[in-house]
Design an enzyme around this catalytic site. Structure first.
Site, PDB file in Angstrom:
ATOM      1  N   GLU A  60      27.697  31.397  47.134  1.00 59.32           N
ATOM      2  CA  GLU A  60      26.995  32.947  46.713  1.00 59.32           C
ATOM      3  C   GLU A  60      25.576  32.457  46.788  1.00 59.32           C
ATOM      4  OE1 GLU A  60      31.524  32.920  46.824  1.00 59.32           O
ATOM      5  OE2 GLU A  60      29.482  31.558  45.699  1.00 59.32           O
ATOM      6  N   HIS A 130      40.002  38.298  40.660  1.00 59.64           N
ATOM      7  CA  HIS A 130      39.688  39.238  41.673  1.00 59.64           C
ATOM      8  C   HIS A 130      39.655  40.718  41.174  1.00 59.64           C
ATOM      9  CE1 HIS A 130      40.580  35.330  43.428  1.00 59.64           C
ATOM     10  NE2 HIS A 130      40.439  35.553  43.878  1.00 59.64           N
TER      11      HIS A 130
END
Length: 325
Positions: A60, A130
């Site tokens: 990321e 998540h």
């Protein structure tokens, strides 16, 4: 007008932006031929080629560093972080590079063409890695814009506007609505304003404020409140940074009450900033304390997800308490 879900609206906005401007490129983990974990970029690589829609390594920090570089060179990168929970490795790039790029150069160069898309929120049994809603970390950062759409029409219009925006934009997409939110979408090219809230229902007794997936929660709670003869005004904030102080203040001046609902934890959440600003402007008009209905100050639980969420029943109870204060 075309009927589509929120995921299709995101895909269509990307398609349209890429067709209009060859500087628009999409990249991230598995976004190429696979279309990303949610298929938001499906078909774009086949249509525009691997040089404009492509996969990145699973890093990321690298994705956003690369996006900063491309934007600084005049491209309009739309970088996808697969889940908002995974945005933290890129935190330094976003808050110390993306947000400060224009300022540190005295406006000689910028990364204004950059959009960071990421799915956020719970309700999908995704557990603590998540399901997070990390918007509060970024609304603290001057130099960014933060947007959250509530439905397909908003997703399409706001994403098109974000790609054309001269500032870097974080675009949080409510993942539990990707396929659940279906609606009519005007396929014109008109983007939506990036700094204005929308009053989606007029009312007189209390102002209800939220964004993204929580707008559905507010509407359900308002229906229950209506059965108790409580008139609710509902506002979708849409833009969290900057946020539309004027519209919110005007509504609270009228109703005398405010409830803010968000999925993120209570402490340090956006609701606290909104409440502080509203009481500063509306103190003598308030009929009761400002209510906050938010997530809990715990990691997002899997087994107790329903208890954690700021649902319509918690919101309805808070409406009744606030109106009867």
């Amino acid at each position: 007008m075309t009927r589509m879900n929120l995921l299709q609206a995101v895909n269509q906005a990307l398609d349209l932006a890429m067709a209009r401007d060859e500087r628009v490129v999409c990249f991230g983990e598995d976004v190429g031929h696979f279309g990303g974990v949610f298929r938001a970029t499906s078909g774009l690589q086949d249509k525009y080629g691997k040089h404009r829609c492509f996969n990145t390594p699973l890093t990321e920090q690298g994705i956003i560093g690369f996006a900063n570089g491309m934007a600084a060179r005049g491209f309009k990168p739309v970088a996808e972080i697969q889940f908002a929970d995974y945005i933290y490795p890129a935190f330094d790039q976003i808050v110390n590079e993306t947000a400060k790029f224009r300022y540190r150069s005295g406006n000689q160069f910028d990364v204004g063409g950059l959009v960071i898309r990421t799915p956020y929120g719970g309700g999908i049994a995704g557990g603590h890695y998540h399901s997070q809603s990390p918007e509060a970390y970024f609304v603290h950062t001057a130099g960014l814009r933060v947007l959250v759409p509530r439905d397909p029409a908003q997703a399409r219009g706001l994403l098109l506007a974000a790609i054309e925006c001269p500032d870097p934009v974080l675009f949080f997409e409510p993942k539990r609505l990707y396929r659940a939110a279906v609606g009519e979408v005007d396929e014109g090219d008109d983007p939506l304003p990036l700094d204005r809230a929308e009053v989606v229902q007029e009312g007189s007794d209390i102002t209800l404020l939220a964004w993204g997936a929580q707008m559905e929660v507010l509407q359900k709670a308002a229906e229950l409140a209506g059965q108790q003869n409580i008139s609710c005004e509902i506002i979708d904030l849409r833009s969290l940074l900057p946020w539309d102080v004027e519209t919110v203040i005007g509504s609270v001046m009228k109703t005398g009450r405010l409830l803010v609902n968000h999925e993120a934890p209570l402490t340090g959440g956006m609701a606290g900033e909104i409440a502080a600003t509203v009481q500063e402007h509306c103190f003598l008009h308030l009929e009761s304390p400002i209510a906050r209905v938010c997530g809990l100050d715990t990691p997002y639980p899997l087994a107790l997800e329903k208890e954690y969420m700021a649902d319509h029943l918690k919101t309805f109870e808070a409406i009744v308490r606030t109106v009867n204060f």
